[in-house]
Enzyme design. Sequence first.
Site, mmCIF file in Angstrom:
data_model
loop_
_atom_site.group_PDB
_atom_site.id
_atom_site.type_symbol
_atom_site.label_atom_id
_atom_site.label_comp_id
_atom_site.label_asym_id
_atom_site.label_seq_id
_atom_site.Cartn_x
_atom_site.Cartn_y
_atom_site.Cartn_z
ATOM 1 N N LEU A 151 19.093 -52.707 29.475
ATOM 2 C CA LEU A 151 20.503 -53.136 29.505
ATOM 3 C C LEU A 151 20.850 -53.486 30.947
ATOM 4 C CD1 LEU A 151 22.272 -50.916 26.844
ATOM 5 C CD2 LEU A 151 21.296 -53.201 26.660
ATOM 6 N N HIS A 152 20.371 -54.682 31.355
ATOM 7 C CA HIS A 152 20.529 -55.115 32.743
ATOM 8 C C HIS A 152 22.001 -55.089 33.191
ATOM 9 C CE1 HIS A 152 16.465 -56.904 32.575
ATOM 10 N NE2 HIS A 152 16.821 -57.522 31.474
ATOM 11 N N ASP A 153 22.786 -55.942 32.547
ATOM 12 C CA ASP A 153 24.114 -56.251 33.083
ATOM 13 C C ASP A 153 25.096 -55.082 33.064
ATOM 14 O OD1 ASP A 153 23.165 -58.766 33.641
ATOM 15 O OD2 ASP A 153 23.967 -59.683 31.823
ATOM 16 N N THR A 167 17.275 -51.981 36.440
ATOM 17 C CA THR A 167 17.641 -52.272 35.038
ATOM 18 C C THR A 167 16.471 -52.047 34.081
ATOM 19 O OG1 THR A 167 17.157 -54.668 35.147
ATOM 20 C CG2 THR A 167 19.338 -53.950 35.874
#
Length: 311
Positions: free
Chosen positions: A240-242, A194
């Site tokens: 933008l991890h998720d 991420t």
Amino acid sequence: MARKIIIDTDPGQDDAVAILLALASPELEVLGITCVAGNVPLNLTTKNARIVCELAQRPDIKVFAGCDKPIARKLVTAEHVHGKTGLDGITLPDPEMPLQTAHAVDFLIDTLRHEPVGTVTLCPIGPLTNIATAMQRAPDIIGRIQEIVLMGGAYFEVGNITPAAEFNIYVDPEAAKIVFGAGAPLTVMPLDVTHKALTNRTRVDAFRAMPGRVGPAVASWTDFFERYDKEKYGSEGAPLHDPCTIAYLLRPELFSGREINVEIETGSELTLGMTVADWWRVTGRPANARFMGDVDAAGFFALLLERIARL
Ligand code: BDR
Ligand code: CA
């Protein structure tokens, strides 16, 4: 047929973008959104999830309130990253759509028991409290899960909330231990991936230039969210991890990783919540996760821009 998913979340700007990406994608059917305490307390994550659904003009999506604290510890939140509301960056109207009356854990259990075996995918993008509680209460659901695709942990990047641990795992390490040990097919998007999915000026400008409300809202969120990582890591933009979890369901070829053993540290004060990932396969312990290591960031943002523009 669309793939059935449940998003388990603690919005969070990057959670919000993950939800939008899922709602914009006809390949996925969002059976429900289960909220957990994490980035901010439960009263705010349940509110934020509904704000995001209404932004996407999807007040029909079922949103459930889940656990308000970790299994065995006090809640740690991340307002220093996400702001006081959890969705700082733009003020959106309070949601009108109702919260469902059932508890998120009951919804998880009932849905997995009711849908045909192997047809429901779980996408946890917050602490794993709801998922682990459901597994503890109803172990029969574990064998019915198609796949768990979660955001959490790190190996080469080590930690973000402590020197050794990533936030989602650190907040509820006991829950993570249950989920990683459950035996369900598990794909993990750690910080190693991420932290490569970074916004930059061109990408944010493209969101801002979209007609309608959704693209500009994403730009405002990432503008707010990126200040923290820019300062901390000197990076170009916000990770933008998720949304990596949802992007993986849509375009798995954008990601690469290894089938390895991953254990969760729950004992040590110093390394609590560490994902001890046997990347080099030195332990002989059996693999329990597909642990991702890399992403084609240009491909990821091309997908995200194309999908968000549909909303
Ligand atoms: C994770 O922690 C939260 O702050 C983000 O929403 C993401 O799920 C990254 O460590
Ligand atoms: Ca999250």
